[in-house]
Design a protein around this motif. Structure first.
Motif, PDB file in Angstrom:
ATOM      1  N   GLU A  99      31.509  84.708  42.352  1.00  0.00           N
ATOM      2  CA  GLU A  99      30.637  85.047  41.214  1.00  0.00           C
ATOM      3  C   GLU A  99      30.216  83.787  40.447  1.00  0.00           C
ATOM      4  O   GLU A  99      29.075  83.665  39.999  1.00  0.00           O
ATOM      5  N   VAL A 100      31.162  82.863  40.304  1.00  0.00           N
ATOM      6  CA  VAL A 100      30.865  81.625  39.572  1.00  0.00           C
ATOM      7  C   VAL A 100      29.776  80.839  40.295  1.00  0.00           C
ATOM      8  O   VAL A 100      28.814  80.359  39.683  1.00  0.00           O
ATOM      9  N   PHE A 125      18.036  78.824  30.663  1.00  0.00           N
ATOM     10  CA  PHE A 125      18.385  79.993  29.860  1.00  0.00           C
ATOM     11  C   PHE A 125      18.624  79.500  28.427  1.00  0.00           C
ATOM     12  O   PHE A 125      19.487  78.647  28.227  1.00  0.00           O
ATOM     13  N   TYR A 151      23.957  70.727  37.394  1.00  0.00           N
ATOM     14  CA  TYR A 151      24.824  70.193  36.347  1.00  0.00           C
ATOM     15  C   TYR A 151      26.264  70.673  36.544  1.00  0.00           C
ATOM     16  O   TYR A 151      26.508  71.861  36.737  1.00  0.00           O
ATOM     17  N   SER A 153      22.082  75.694  43.333  1.00  0.00           N
ATOM     18  CA  SER A 153      20.736  75.727  42.733  1.00  0.00           C
ATOM     19  C   SER A 153      19.773  74.829  43.507  1.00  0.00           C
ATOM     20  O   SER A 153      18.625  74.687  43.134  1.00  0.00           O
ATOM     21  N   LYS A 160      23.595  89.888  34.511  1.00  0.00           N
ATOM     22  CA  LYS A 160      23.931  88.554  35.012  1.00  0.00           C
ATOM     23  C   LYS A 160      23.681  87.485  33.949  1.00  0.00           C
ATOM     24  O   LYS A 160      24.463  86.548  33.821  1.00  0.00           O
ATOM     25  N   GLU A 161      22.630  87.640  33.167  1.00  0.00           N
ATOM     26  CA  GLU A 161      22.355  86.652  32.117  1.00  0.00           C
ATOM     27  C   GLU A 161      23.445  86.677  31.038  1.00  0.00           C
ATOM     28  O   GLU A 161      23.941  85.618  30.626  1.00  0.00           O
ATOM     29  N   MET A 219      26.276  82.153  40.025  1.00  0.00           N
ATOM     30  CA  MET A 219      25.577  81.842  38.765  1.00  0.00           C
ATOM     31  C   MET A 219      24.587  80.689  38.954  1.00  0.00           C
ATOM     32  O   MET A 219      23.560  80.625  38.284  1.00  0.00           O
ATOM     33  N   GLY A 220      24.890  79.802  39.881  1.00  0.00           N
ATOM     34  CA  GLY A 220      23.982  78.698  40.176  1.00  0.00           C
ATOM     35  C   GLY A 220      22.643  79.164  40.736  1.00  0.00           C
ATOM     36  O   GLY A 220      21.669  78.408  40.735  1.00  0.00           O
ATOM     37  N   ARG A 279      28.656  75.350  42.664  1.00  0.00           N
ATOM     38  CA  ARG A 279      27.684  76.098  41.842  1.00  0.00           C
ATOM     39  C   ARG A 279      26.431  75.252  41.583  1.00  0.00           C
ATOM     40  O   ARG A 279      25.310  75.745  41.656  1.00  0.00           O
ATOM     41  N   GLU A 284      26.672  76.298  28.270  1.00  0.00           N
ATOM     42  CA  GLU A 284      26.114  74.952  28.389  1.00  0.00           C
ATOM     43  C   GLU A 284      25.335  74.787  29.700  1.00  0.00           C
ATOM     44  O   GLU A 284      24.193  74.339  29.701  1.00  0.00           O
ATOM     45  N   THR A 285      25.969  75.165  30.809  1.00  0.00           N
ATOM     46  CA  THR A 285      25.285  75.026  32.096  1.00  0.00           C
ATOM     47  C   THR A 285      24.106  75.986  32.196  1.00  0.00           C
ATOM     48  O   THR A 285      23.044  75.628  32.725  1.00  0.00           O
ATOM     49  N   THR A 319      21.170  74.418  30.792  1.00  0.00           N
ATOM     50  CA  THR A 319      20.511  73.394  31.617  1.00  0.00           C
ATOM     51  C   THR A 319      19.632  74.021  32.698  1.00  0.00           C
ATOM     52  O   THR A 319      18.810  73.356  33.287  1.00  0.00           O
ATOM     53  N   GLN A 320      19.850  75.314  32.964  1.00  0.00           N
ATOM     54  CA  GLN A 320      19.029  75.999  33.975  1.00  0.00           C
ATOM     55  C   GLN A 320      17.870  76.765  33.342  1.00  0.00           C
ATOM     56  O   GLN A 320      17.259  77.612  33.981  1.00  0.00           O
ATOM     57  N   PRO A 353      29.560  70.712  34.391  1.00  0.00           N
ATOM     58  CA  PRO A 353      30.056  70.409  33.047  1.00  0.00           C
ATOM     59  C   PRO A 353      31.524  69.999  33.065  1.00  0.00           C
ATOM     60  O   PRO A 353      32.196  70.097  34.099  1.00  0.00           O
ATOM     61  N   TYR A 386      26.551  85.021  32.417  1.00  0.00           N
ATOM     62  CA  TYR A 386      26.434  83.569  32.561  1.00  0.00           C
ATOM     63  C   TYR A 386      26.611  82.894  31.191  1.00  0.00           C
ATOM     64  O   TYR A 386      27.360  81.928  31.048  1.00  0.00           O
ATOM     65  N   ILE A 395      16.875  83.503  41.176  1.00  0.00           N
ATOM     66  CA  ILE A 395      16.805  84.961  41.378  1.00  0.00           C
ATOM     67  C   ILE A 395      15.823  85.579  40.372  1.00  0.00           C
ATOM     68  O   ILE A 395      15.038  86.445  40.711  1.00  0.00           O
ATOM     69  N   GLY A 396      15.860  85.082  39.143  1.00  0.00           N
ATOM     70  CA  GLY A 396      14.932  85.576  38.118  1.00  0.00           C
ATOM     71  C   GLY A 396      15.449  86.805  37.402  1.00  0.00           C
ATOM     72  O   GLY A 396      16.473  87.385  37.764  1.00  0.00           O
ATOM     73  N   TRP A 397      14.716  87.197  36.371  1.00  0.00           N
ATOM     74  CA  TRP A 397      15.106  88.345  35.544  1.00  0.00           C
ATOM     75  C   TRP A 397      14.974  89.656  36.307  1.00  0.00           C
ATOM     76  O   TRP A 397      14.105  89.785  37.163  1.00  0.00           O
ATOM     77  N   PHE A 449      30.188  83.059  30.046  1.00  0.00           N
ATOM     78  CA  PHE A 449      31.120  82.228  30.823  1.00  0.00           C
ATOM     79  C   PHE A 449      30.880  80.738  30.586  1.00  0.00           C
ATOM     80  O   PHE A 449      31.819  79.967  30.385  1.00  0.00           O
ATOM     81  N   LEU A 497      18.879  66.214  30.702  1.00  0.00           N
ATOM     82  CA  LEU A 497      18.748  67.632  31.068  1.00  0.00           C
ATOM     83  C   LEU A 497      17.698  68.355  30.216  1.00  0.00           C
ATOM     84  O   LEU A 497      17.337  69.490  30.500  1.00  0.00           O
ATOM     85  N   PHE A 512      21.111  82.015  39.602  1.00  0.00           N
ATOM     86  CA  PHE A 512      20.483  82.976  38.680  1.00  0.00           C
ATOM     87  C   PHE A 512      19.055  82.581  38.294  1.00  0.00           C
ATOM     88  O   PHE A 512      18.196  83.434  38.127  1.00  0.00           O
ATOM     89  N   ARG A 513      18.815  81.283  38.140  1.00  0.00           N
ATOM     90  CA  ARG A 513      17.468  80.848  37.758  1.00  0.00           C
ATOM     91  C   ARG A 513      16.469  81.206  38.861  1.00  0.00           C
ATOM     92  O   ARG A 513      15.375  81.692  38.598  1.00  0.00           O
TER      93      ARG A 513
END
Lengths: 277, 255
Positions: free
Chosen positions: B92-93, A175, B75, B152, A158-159, B96-97, B148, A168-169, A172-173, B77, A162, B102-104, A165, B51, B99-100
């Motif tokens: 899926e897009v 990564f 954010y 978050s 997933k990383e 992605m919002g 997205r 930039e965004t 901001t989160q 963009p 992201y 959810i974590g690794w 894709f 940011l 993912f932070r």
């Protein structure tokens, strides 16, 4: 030779050629999806040449280290520099890659001219690798590298997606896009360095580009693209090796040609699907 | 209102290139804040400083907390910064919002999937969830990117040129959506645009951004003919009507 004789010969005489090309085909086809998506296709060609340059350096008397170590070290240093250059926007990416490509080749030729007591053609053949001469000693490290690369990509799927894709965004989160990019290029560099030494630059570059392109024509979902690319990456070496024995072709070009035929058919299928033929 | 973002004599730029010098202003919780200015004036640079992806060359940019946890930004963009080679689907897009959060090394859980669907519903594009993102229209893509950002669960929504390249109806619809998110969800909104009329009739406070001309205040105070003429270096008229502000550039009414 009949079909069964060819299969028997491959399995009995050259099993590690089969396994090696299968492993490299799969891992390159997987990584290649990102390489095509990041618009750095030429990176594959560049890193194969940088890797060959690293091996060439080990032929100099002052560089008494193993060929694989030299290749890996130079490729990793190149990736560290390239990942910073490629992140910038002032110089076009293809210009940077073109420079490194031609510089690597030029330097290799100069180095080989100064390599003592060995024929240049002999070194060139060693540098470029040959699938048929993959040995168990070289195959298992390759398998280890390929497994580690695939595991890293499965764990951080997933990383990597992201960042690929929308870096930039993702930045901001929290990564760190630069570090993730470098991590990706490092993985690609290690795979390319190890694989080029064993199966040759044509095979490695070919499988970084051709299966992903075909998969992007055939599939409409990202995960399916990865699967189709890997499938083509696995099937093409098998068919290619068979064709090489059947028609007495050199093995790497035969495998890349099979993948290219699949790509051509995928283009045709895509045109037919859209009603453009 | 509680201050959440403070620029104190901040100089912003890249390497030796200074884009904005000695900038001071505050954004408050619940603000609807616009940043306008000509292309290349430094609006995106300001956004990056907020940011945290760009550190000030001198001075200070402080980002406060609304609760015990750090301020979370959503954010959005510019659409053209997104690479379209791989055919990610809308779902899926938007995921992605998450993912932070959810974590690794973890996969999305049911709660994440529910939040994604809620976010899509919130911006009226749930019906597009299985469509390929790159195949959508500009307005649809913008809604997906807003979804997205909402996924978050942000306290502040930042949008960089959200209506760039859109036709009138898509533009209006996106601006109404952002307005709704501010009014109904009490989101702090920071909207960056080089299109004056986008911002003038929606935001409450405004920054006019240019290297030599930086002003911040309520829309009525800042949006004057004199200020805009200085900013854009062309004669500009500002007329206030019952239905909103009308901005005419070049004295020919062609804006």
């Amino acid at each position: 030779m009949t079909t069964s004789e060819i299969i028997k010969t491959i399995l009995q005489e050259f099993p590690f050629a089969l396994y090696g090309s299968l492993v490299v085909g799969i891992v390159c086809a997987f990584l290649g999806v990102y390489i095509v998506a990041k618009r750095v296709v030429f990176l594959g060609a560049v890193l194969t040449q940088v890797s060959v340059l690293g091996m060439a350096l080990t032929f100099l008397p002052a560089m008494a280290i193993g060929h694989s170590v030299g290749s890996l070290a130079v490729t990793l240093v190149a990736v560290l520099i390239l990942s910073r250059w490629l992140a910038g926007k002032k110089i076009p990416r293809d210009a940077i890659l073109g420079f490194v490509f031609v510089f690597s080749i030029a330097l290799r030729i100069l180095i080989l001219q100064k390599a003592p007591k060995v024929e240049v053609s002999e070194i060139e053949s060693l540098l470029r690798g040959d699938i048929l001469f993959v040995t168990p000693q070289s195959f298992y490290p390759l398998l280890g590298v390929a497994a580690a690369a695939m595991l890293a990509h499965l764990l951080f799927f997933k990383e990597f997606n992201y960042i690929s894709f929308d870096a930039e965004t993702a930045g901001t989160q929290g990564f760190n896009a630069g570090l993730w990019e470098m991590f990706f290029y490092m993985i690609a560099a290690v795979v390319i360095a190890v694989a080029t030494h064993m199966v040759g630059d044509i095979f490695v570059f070919g499988f970084l580009v051709v299966p992903p392109l075909a998969a992007m024509r055939l599939a409409r979902k990202v995960k399916i693209i990865f699967w189709v690319s890997v499938l083509i990456g696995a099937a093409s070496p098998l068919l290619g090796l068979f064709m090489a024995f059947k028609f007495d072709f050199p093995s790497s070009p035969a495998m890349v040609s099979v993948a290219s035929i699949i790509l051509s058919l995928s283009w045709l299928a895509s045109l037919l699907r859209r009603g453009e033929v | 209102m509680k201050p959440i973002i403070e620029f104190q004599q901040a100089t912003l730029g890249y390497g030796r290139k200074i884009v904005l010098k000695d900038v001071s202003f505050t954004i408050f919780a619940g603000d609807y804040f616009g940043m306008v200015g000509p292309n290349g004036a430094g609006k995106t640079t300001l956004l990056r400083a907020i940011l945290g992806t760009l550190k000030p060359l001198s001075g200070k940019v402080s980002v406060g907390n609304l609760s015990a946890s750090p301020l979370r930004f959503g954010y959005v963009p510019q659409r053209d910064t997104i690479d379209h080679i791989l055919p990610y689907i809308v779902y899926e897009v938007v995921m992605m919002g998450r993912f932070r959060q959810i974590g690794w090394l973890r996969r999305p859980q049911r709660a994440d999937r529910e939040i994604v669907i809620e976010s899509l519903q919130h911006v009226d594009v749930k019906n597009l969830q299985h469509r390929v993102f790159r195949d959508l229209s500009g307005g649809q893509k913008q809604r997906v990117l807003i979804a997205r950002a909402l996924a978050s669960k942000p306290a502040v929504l930042l949008l960089d040129e959200p209506t760039n390249g859109m036709d009138l109806s898509s533009k209006t619809s996106i601006l109404e959506l952002i307005h709704k998110l501010h009014e109904e969800d009490r989101l702090t909104v920071i909207l960056v645009s080089h299109l004056l009329d986008d911002v003038a009739n929606y935001v409450k406070r405004l920054a006019l951004v240019e290297k030599e001309f930086f002003q911040v205040g309520n829309v009525d105070e800042v949006l004057t003919a004199q200020n805009l003429s200085s900013l854009y270096r062309v004669p500009i008229e500002v007329t206030r009507t019952p239905s909103g502000v009308v901005i005419l550039a070049g004295g020919r009414g062609d804006h």
